[in-house]
Design a protein around this motif. Structure first.
Motif, mmCIF file in Angstrom:
data_model
loop_
_atom_site.group_PDB
_atom_site.id
_atom_site.type_symbol
_atom_site.label_atom_id
_atom_site.label_comp_id
_atom_site.label_asym_id
_atom_site.label_seq_id
_atom_site.Cartn_x
_atom_site.Cartn_y
_atom_site.Cartn_z
ATOM 1 N N ALA A 42 0.827 -1.209 0.000
ATOM 2 C CA ALA A 42 0.000 0.000 0.000
ATOM 3 C C ALA A 42 0.860 1.257 0.000
ATOM 4 O O ALA A 42 0.588 2.217 -0.729
ATOM 5 C CB ALA A 42 -0.938 -0.010 1.213
ATOM 6 N N VAL A 43 1.918 1.262 0.816
ATOM 7 C CA VAL A 43 2.826 2.407 0.839
ATOM 8 C C VAL A 43 3.513 2.570 -0.505
ATOM 9 O O VAL A 43 3.641 3.683 -1.037
ATOM 10 C CB VAL A 43 3.858 2.248 1.974
ATOM 11 C CG1 VAL A 43 4.925 3.330 1.893
ATOM 12 C CG2 VAL A 43 3.166 2.291 3.329
ATOM 13 N N SER A 44 3.953 1.465 -1.091
ATOM 14 C CA SER A 44 4.656 1.515 -2.372
ATOM 15 C C SER A 44 3.764 2.061 -3.476
ATOM 16 O O SER A 44 4.178 2.925 -4.255
ATOM 17 C CB SER A 44 5.156 0.117 -2.733
ATOM 18 O OG SER A 44 5.773 0.117 -3.993
ATOM 19 N N GLU A 45 2.527 1.570 -3.562
ATOM 20 C CA GLU A 45 1.618 2.030 -4.609
ATOM 21 C C GLU A 45 1.201 3.472 -4.399
ATOM 22 O O GLU A 45 0.980 4.206 -5.366
ATOM 23 C CB GLU A 45 0.388 1.126 -4.663
ATOM 24 C CG GLU A 45 0.689 -0.280 -5.139
ATOM 25 C CD GLU A 45 1.290 -0.282 -6.531
ATOM 26 O OE1 GLU A 45 0.829 0.491 -7.392
ATOM 27 O OE2 GLU A 45 2.241 -1.056 -6.765
ATOM 28 N N ARG A 46 1.095 3.900 -3.149
ATOM 29 C CA ARG A 46 0.733 5.294 -2.888
ATOM 30 C C ARG A 46 1.873 6.233 -3.257
ATOM 31 O O ARG A 46 1.648 7.308 -3.832
ATOM 32 C CB ARG A 46 0.354 5.465 -1.413
ATOM 33 C CG ARG A 46 -0.154 6.873 -1.090
ATOM 34 C CD ARG A 46 -0.759 6.944 0.299
ATOM 35 N NE ARG A 46 0.210 6.636 1.346
ATOM 36 C CZ ARG A 46 0.195 5.539 2.085
ATOM 37 N NH1 ARG A 46 -0.719 4.613 1.869
ATOM 38 N NH2 ARG A 46 1.106 5.332 3.027
ATOM 39 N N ARG A 47 3.098 5.831 -2.971
ATOM 40 C CA ARG A 47 4.236 6.689 -3.289
ATOM 41 C C ARG A 47 4.542 6.721 -4.775
ATOM 42 O O ARG A 47 5.107 7.693 -5.277
ATOM 43 C CB ARG A 47 5.472 6.187 -2.527
ATOM 44 C CG ARG A 47 5.396 6.338 -1.016
ATOM 45 C CD ARG A 47 5.520 7.790 -0.602
ATOM 46 N NE ARG A 47 6.764 8.357 -1.039
ATOM 47 C CZ ARG A 47 7.935 8.244 -0.388
ATOM 48 N NH1 ARG A 47 7.970 7.550 0.747
ATOM 49 N NH2 ARG A 47 9.017 8.804 -0.851
ATOM 50 N N ILE A 48 4.173 5.665 -5.495
ATOM 51 C CA ILE A 48 4.489 5.635 -6.915
ATOM 52 C C ILE A 48 3.636 6.630 -7.691
ATOM 53 O O ILE A 48 3.964 7.001 -8.821
ATOM 54 C CB ILE A 48 4.310 4.210 -7.480
ATOM 55 C CG1 ILE A 48 5.175 4.009 -8.729
ATOM 56 C CG2 ILE A 48 2.859 3.928 -7.834
ATOM 57 C CD1 ILE A 48 5.202 2.593 -9.228
ATOM 58 N N ARG A 49 2.529 7.091 -7.090
ATOM 59 C CA ARG A 49 1.674 8.064 -7.754
ATOM 60 C C ARG A 49 2.095 9.499 -7.474
ATOM 61 O O ARG A 49 1.451 10.439 -7.954
ATOM 62 C CB ARG A 49 0.214 7.861 -7.321
ATOM 63 C CG ARG A 49 -0.373 6.537 -7.778
ATOM 64 C CD ARG A 49 -1.895 6.548 -7.672
ATOM 65 N NE ARG A 49 -2.360 6.644 -6.315
ATOM 66 C CZ ARG A 49 -2.609 5.605 -5.525
ATOM 67 N NH1 ARG A 49 -2.414 4.370 -5.971
ATOM 68 N NH2 ARG A 49 -3.042 5.775 -4.295
#
Length: 402
Positions: free
Chosen positions: A65-72
């Motif tokens: 979840a952290v990874s996908e949020r930061r990738i945006r």
């Protein structure tokens, strides 16, 4: 020569506003926390799930979840101040202190913690039962270490090649859009080409939304296209090609010179090539067998590492496994991260830079035109003076120079 296609009724110029600049399409980003993206189907929890499995999957779900949020997050374009900070001698301390907020490091929390815990379990077992200790020779590791290093290097190089190919494709798209906008601005009837300029500037935004997940194309194009044109684009299955069709039809509807129209149409091939390259990079990853081999090699390596190192290191196998897993999995994670290049590129900033530079060129064009018109007016007034830059200020003096 083929007859021009029938005009389509959906092409409209901007609502009447006595303005000489391109429509504004980049509102300030919201200052509050960004709204979360749509929940993934994999994050849906079943009430009947085994509590143990839910507990074990809590850390990977959090890391994902952290990874996908930061990738945006929007990537910035570097300025001179950013480059000074980038090469600063304090960068190592800054990078170390920001480790806990790094997306790459946070995404490695599940595998690194799992292998470290496994190493601690092996060390505990060998300590409690020394007669049945799990040990082995280190010779297999010495023989396979070069193979693992080469595998990681080739994996990262292949990912960077994809990143570089995506960057070059976008540079060609931006350059073609700038050239096409410049040719349109030199038309003898600038108000008639204002809608064409907006279509040209809309193409990079449509392409960006086409290849990046969770993009809001309606918000990006809201202030750039008229409402009717925007509805046509939103209903289209392939929005970048719809924008290209708007540009192509507009070139035929405006009274461009035949040669100039042909040159401008040739620029559209760069747009089509950019679409093709971007779709290939999104749809075709590095061969999955290569990615799976790297992952399996790393997992087996670290599962057997405590057994190999126990005779020489004893309890030091726990920090040794942690350091090895953090280092090698970090290299592999960077390769996976840049394999999809477009979230890593500052595409929003590139589109905004194109928009702002087009506005600036139009402003300079008007200033230069007014200045030269004033010089021509002075020339026709019959004055015998020459201006500071050498322009003849009268017809008689121009005849002397000729």
């Amino acid at each position: 020569m083929a007859a021009p296609p029938r005009p389509i009724p959906s092409i409209h110029r901007q609502p009447a506003k006595p303005s000489n600049h391109v429509a504004r399409c980049f509102p300030d980003p919201p200052k509050g926390p960004s709204a979360p993206g749509p929940a993934s189907s994999t994050s849906t929890t079943n009430t009947n799930t085994n509590p143990l499995l839910s507990l074990l999957s809590a850390v990977p779900d959090w890391a994902d979840a952290v990874s996908e949020r930061r990738i945006r997050d929007r990537r910035p374009l570097y300025t001179h101040a950013d480059w000074r900070e980038h090469r600063s001698s304090r960068r190592h301390l800054r990078h170390l202190l920001s480790s806990l907020t790094s997306r790459v490091i946070l995404s490695l929390a599940p595998p690194v913690s799992a292998f470290t815990a496994f190493a601690a379990a092996i060390a505990t077992y060998n300590t409690l039962l020394p007669a049945y200790a799990l040990t082995a020779s280190s010779l297999p590791y010495q023989l396979t270490a070069p193979a693992l290093a080469l595998l990681l290097v080739f994996r990262t190089e292949a990912s960077y090649a994809r990143f570089d190919e995506g960057r070059k494709a976008w540079m060609r798209v931006i350059a073609a859009a700038a050239d096409l906008a410049g040719m349109a601005m030199r038309h003898h009837n600038p108000p008639a080409t204002r809608a064409l300029l907006n279509y040209i500037l809309a193409f990079p935004l449509a392409l960006k939304c086409h290849i990046i997940c969770h993009s809001d194309i309606k918000r990006d194009l809201q202030g750039l296209l008229s409402e009717d044109d925007l509805n046509v684009v939103l209903r289209s299955k392939h929005r970048p090609r719809c924008i290209i069709e708007f540009i192509s039809q507009s070139l035929y509807m405006l009274d461009f010179d035949e040669n100039k129209r042909n040159i401008m149409e040739s620029k559209l091939s760069c747009f089509l090539e950019g679409i093709s390259v971007c779709e290939q990079l999104i749809g075709i990853p590095i061969p999955l067998s290569y990615t799976r081999l790297t992952s399996r090699f790393l997992v087996l390596w670290h599962l057997t590492l405590p057994v190999i190192l126990w005779d020489e290191c004893k309890w030091i196998v726990v920090p040794a496994t942690f350091i090895s897993a953090a280092s090698l999995f970090c290299i592999e994670e960077v390769g996976v991260l840049i394999e999809e290049p477009f979230p890593m590129l500052a595409l929003d900033e590139l589109c905004k830079q194109l928009h702002d530079s087009t506005q600036d060129v139009m402003s300079v064009q008007n200033l230069v035109h007014n200045r030269l018109a004033a010089k021509t007016k002075d020339q026709d007034s019959g004055s015998m003076r020459c201006s500071d830059n050498g322009w003849p200020s009268s017809k008689s003096e121009q005849a002397k120079i000729d």
